[in-house]
Design an enzyme around this catalytic site. Structure first.
Site, mmCIF file in Angstrom:
data_model
loop_
_atom_site.group_PDB
_atom_site.id
_atom_site.type_symbol
_atom_site.label_atom_id
_atom_site.label_comp_id
_atom_site.label_asym_id
_atom_site.label_seq_id
_atom_site.Cartn_x
_atom_site.Cartn_y
_atom_site.Cartn_z
ATOM 1 N N HIS A 97 4.601 -8.712 -50.662
ATOM 2 C CA HIS A 97 3.287 -9.324 -50.897
ATOM 3 C C HIS A 97 2.574 -8.723 -52.102
ATOM 4 O O HIS A 97 1.591 -9.284 -52.593
ATOM 5 C CB HIS A 97 2.411 -9.260 -49.636
ATOM 6 C CG HIS A 97 1.803 -7.936 -49.334
ATOM 7 N ND1 HIS A 97 2.307 -7.082 -48.371
ATOM 8 C CD2 HIS A 97 0.715 -7.310 -49.841
ATOM 9 C CE1 HIS A 97 1.552 -6.001 -48.308
ATOM 10 N NE2 HIS A 97 0.574 -6.110 -49.189
ATOM 11 N N ASP A 151 8.882 -8.514 -45.636
ATOM 12 C CA ASP A 151 7.942 -8.028 -46.647
ATOM 13 C C ASP A 151 8.575 -6.880 -47.442
ATOM 14 O O ASP A 151 8.178 -5.713 -47.334
ATOM 15 C CB ASP A 151 6.646 -7.577 -45.972
ATOM 16 C CG ASP A 151 5.496 -7.371 -46.962
ATOM 17 O OD1 ASP A 151 5.674 -7.737 -48.144
ATOM 18 O OD2 ASP A 151 4.453 -6.855 -46.542
ATOM 19 N N SER A 243 -0.351 -0.567 -49.965
ATOM 20 C CA SER A 243 0.763 -1.481 -49.710
ATOM 21 C C SER A 243 1.971 -1.170 -50.565
ATOM 22 O O SER A 243 1.853 -0.842 -51.744
ATOM 23 C CB SER A 243 0.357 -2.925 -49.982
ATOM 24 O OG SER A 243 -0.124 -3.549 -48.837
#
Length: 288
Positions: A97, A151, A243
Site C-alpha cells: 500500500h 500487502d 508502514s
C-alpha cells in the site's frame, strides 16, 4: 472503528529549523490517513473521525548503526512516507500500500521516479547515509487493499548499497508467529496518536498476539496473510508512516507494518503482513 493503513505519512523538511510538516496524499483520500505531522488538527480528520499518527508509539530511540538495513521511503524532495528493509544490496521489502495509487481499474503502481530509498540515516534532518533511486517496483499481483492481505512489495534499487542486509523469515519458521514470541518493529512515525513527530528512528519491543485475539479485534483479520503484534491494553504500537517497516523476531524479518485501528488503542493491536506466506515469491523477487 476507523481501519487505516499505517503508511502514506509524509515527513517534510519545512525550513532550516527542520520543523516537521504533514500532508495527506490524494492517493489515500478515501480513507483516514495515519499521517505524520508536527500538529494534528481537527481540520486534518475526516468528519466524525480522528487523526491517528505515524510514528512508533511507546518506543525508544534507535540507531541505523545497529539496524543498517533499515530503509526510509521518501518522495524525490525528501518527504518520508513509509519504511522498509534492505534484504539484498539492491532490494528493499516494504508494504504494497506504500507503492500503489487508486484508479478506476483498481490500483496502479506508483511511477518509480516518485520513490527514493534512504539507508543509514537515523535522523532524517541530516544527509547521512545513502540515497538510491528505484529501477523497478514489484507489487503482489493479487494486492487490492491492505485489509484484504497480500500487502507486500519489493523495490529494486538503481544502485547497490553495501551494508549489512536484513534476513527474511525462512520457510518452516512458523514458530516465530506463536503468541508471546518477542518481536521488534522500527520506524520514524509519531510517538502518540495526536502528538508531535520526531525525525529520528525509534524502535519498539512487542509480543506476537494469538490469531483468535486479533480476530476478535478485527473482523477483517486473515491469519493466512496477516499477524498481529502489540498489547491488547494499548499504549504501545506502530503507527502510520511506519508502514512497510519490518517486524523482527529472532533476527529475521517476519512481518511488515500494515494497518490497524488508530495507534496504540485498547483492543486494537497493529496488523502486520505475515511474510512467511509470501516467502517463495520473495525469493523469486529478491534472490534471497
Amino acid at each position: 472503528m476507523s481501519i487505516t493503513p499505517k503508511g502514506a505519512a509524509v515527513l517534510r523538511r519545512v525550513d532550516q529549523s527542520h520543523r516537521v510538516g504533514r500532508r495527506i496524499g490524494a492517493a489515500l483520500a478515501a480513507v483516514l490517513l495515519l499521517a505524520v505531522g508536527s500538529v494534528a488538527s481537527a481540520a486534518d480528520a475526516p468528519e466524525g473521525g480522528s487523526v491517528a499518527e505515524s510514528r512508533i508509539v511507546g518506543g525508544v530511540p534507535a540507531d541505523t548503526a545497529d539496524h543498517p538495513w533499515m530503509a526510509a521511503l521518501t518522495t524525490p524532495s525528501g518527504d518520508l512516507y513509509c519504511g522498509g528493509a534492505l534484504v539484498a544490496p539492491d532490494k528493499v521489502v516494504t508494504a504494497a500500500h506504500c507503492l500503489v495509487l487508486p484508479s478506476e481499474q483498481g490500483v496502479r503502481v506508483k511511477p518509480r521516479s516518485d520513490v527514493r530509498v534512504v539507508v543509514g540515516r537515523t535522523d532524517l534532518r541530516t544527509t547521512d547515509g545513502v540515497q538510491a533511486g528505484v529501477r523497478s517496483i514489484w507489487v503482489h499481483p493479487r494486492y487490492s487493499s491492505f485489509v484484504e492481505g497480500e500487502d507486500v512489495a519489493v523495490l529494486t534499487l538503481d544502485r547497490r548499497i553495501n551494508v549489512e542486509t536484513a534476513k527474511l523469515v525462512d520457510l518452516g519458521d512458523d514458530r516465530l508467529y506463536s503468541a508471546g514470541t518477542p518481536a521488534t518493529t522500527l520506524g520514524w512515525g509519531r510517538t502518540s496518536e495526536n502528538g508531535t513527530t520526531s525525525p529520528t528512528l525509534r524502535s519498539l519491543d512487542l509480543p506476537m498476539i494469538a490469531d483468535a485475539d486479533c480476530a476478535r479485534s478485527y473482523p477483517e483479520y486473515d491469519s493466512a496473510a496477516m499477524v498481529c503484534a502489540g498489547y491488547l491494553d494499548g499504549g504501545r504500537d506502530a503507527c502510520a508512516g511506519d508502514s512497510g517497516g519490518p517486524l523482527i523476531a529472532e533476527g529475521r524479518v517476519v512481518g511488515l507494518v500494515s494497518w490497524g485501528d488508530g495507534c496504540a488503542r485498547q483492543n486494537s493491536p497493529g496488523v502486520y503482513t505475515r511474510l512467511i506466506e509470501y516467502r517463495t515469491m520473495l525469493a523469486q523477487q529478491t534472490g534471497v
